[in-house]
Design a protein around this motif. Sequence first.
Motif, short mmCIF file in Angstrom:
data_model
loop_
_atom_site.label_atom_id
_atom_site.label_comp_id
_atom_site.label_asym_id
_atom_site.label_seq_id
_atom_site.Cartn_x
_atom_site.Cartn_y
_atom_site.Cartn_z
N LEU A 21 0.82 -1.21 0.00
CA LEU A 21 0.00 0.00 0.00
C LEU A 21 0.86 1.26 0.00
CD1 LEU A 21 -2.89 -0.91 2.45
CD2 LEU A 21 -2.99 -0.66 -0.03
N TYR A 22 1.97 1.24 0.72
CA TYR A 22 2.88 2.38 0.75
C TYR A 22 3.41 2.67 -0.66
CZ TYR A 22 7.03 5.15 1.73
OH TYR A 22 7.99 6.13 1.72
N ILE A 23 3.85 1.63 -1.34
CA ILE A 23 4.38 1.79 -2.70
C ILE A 23 3.29 2.29 -3.65
CG2 ILE A 23 5.29 0.52 -4.70
CD1 ILE A 23 6.79 -1.24 -2.60
N LEU A 24 2.10 1.72 -3.55
CA LEU A 24 1.00 2.15 -4.42
C LEU A 24 0.62 3.61 -4.18
CD1 LEU A 24 -1.31 -1.00 -4.37
CD2 LEU A 24 0.12 -0.17 -6.26
N ARG A 25 0.64 4.04 -2.93
CA ARG A 25 0.33 5.44 -2.63
C ARG A 25 1.40 6.37 -3.18
NH1 ARG A 25 -1.83 3.30 2.73
NH2 ARG A 25 -4.06 3.28 2.34
N LYS A 26 2.67 5.95 -3.08
CA LYS A 26 3.77 6.75 -3.64
C LYS A 26 3.63 6.86 -5.16
CE LYS A 26 6.32 7.99 -0.20
NZ LYS A 26 6.55 9.38 0.12
N LEU A 27 3.32 5.73 -5.82
CA LEU A 27 3.13 5.74 -7.27
C LEU A 27 1.96 6.63 -7.67
CD1 LEU A 27 3.75 2.00 -8.16
CD2 LEU A 27 5.19 3.95 -8.77
N ALA A 28 0.89 6.59 -6.89
CA ALA A 28 -0.28 7.43 -7.19
C ALA A 28 0.08 8.90 -7.07
CB ALA A 28 -1.43 7.08 -6.25
N THR A 29 0.88 9.24 -6.07
CA THR A 29 1.31 10.63 -5.89
C THR A 29 2.17 11.09 -7.06
OG1 THR A 29 1.25 10.39 -3.49
CG2 THR A 29 2.58 12.21 -4.37
N ILE A 30 3.11 10.25 -7.47
CA ILE A 30 3.97 10.57 -8.62
C ILE A 30 3.14 10.75 -9.89
CG2 ILE A 30 5.78 9.66 -10.13
CD1 ILE A 30 6.95 8.33 -7.56
N ALA A 31 2.18 9.85 -10.10
CA ALA A 31 1.33 9.94 -11.30
C ALA A 31 0.51 11.22 -11.28
CB ALA A 31 0.40 8.73 -11.37
N MET A 32 0.01 11.61 -10.12
CA MET A 32 -0.78 12.84 -10.00
C MET A 32 0.09 14.06 -10.30
SD MET A 32 -3.81 14.17 -8.77
CE MET A 32 -4.41 13.14 -7.46
N ILE A 33 1.29 14.10 -9.74
CA ILE A 33 2.19 15.23 -9.98
C ILE A 33 2.53 15.34 -11.47
CG2 ILE A 33 4.55 16.05 -9.58
CD1 ILE A 33 4.23 14.93 -6.68
N ASN A 34 2.84 14.21 -12.09
CA ASN A 34 3.17 14.22 -13.51
C ASN A 34 1.98 14.64 -14.37
OD1 ASN A 34 5.86 13.51 -13.32
ND2 ASN A 34 5.42 11.33 -13.33
#
Length: 53
Positions: A37-50
């Motif tokens: 879940l930690y990794i998925l939340r980090k990926l979601a944050t990166i995708a949102m920023i991009n």
Amino acid sequence: MDFEKDYNASKLTPKRAMAMLREEGLDVSLEQASEILYILRKLATIAMINHLK
């Protein structure tokens, strides 16, 4: 409608993630589910920023 209450009620917990993964045939520990879940939340944050750039 209380947004904060609804958000917390629908938040995916490590325990729920572990159960969902087990239903799909992947047996993980509670600690592993937390890390996933930690990794998925980090990926979601990166995708949102991009997306917003």
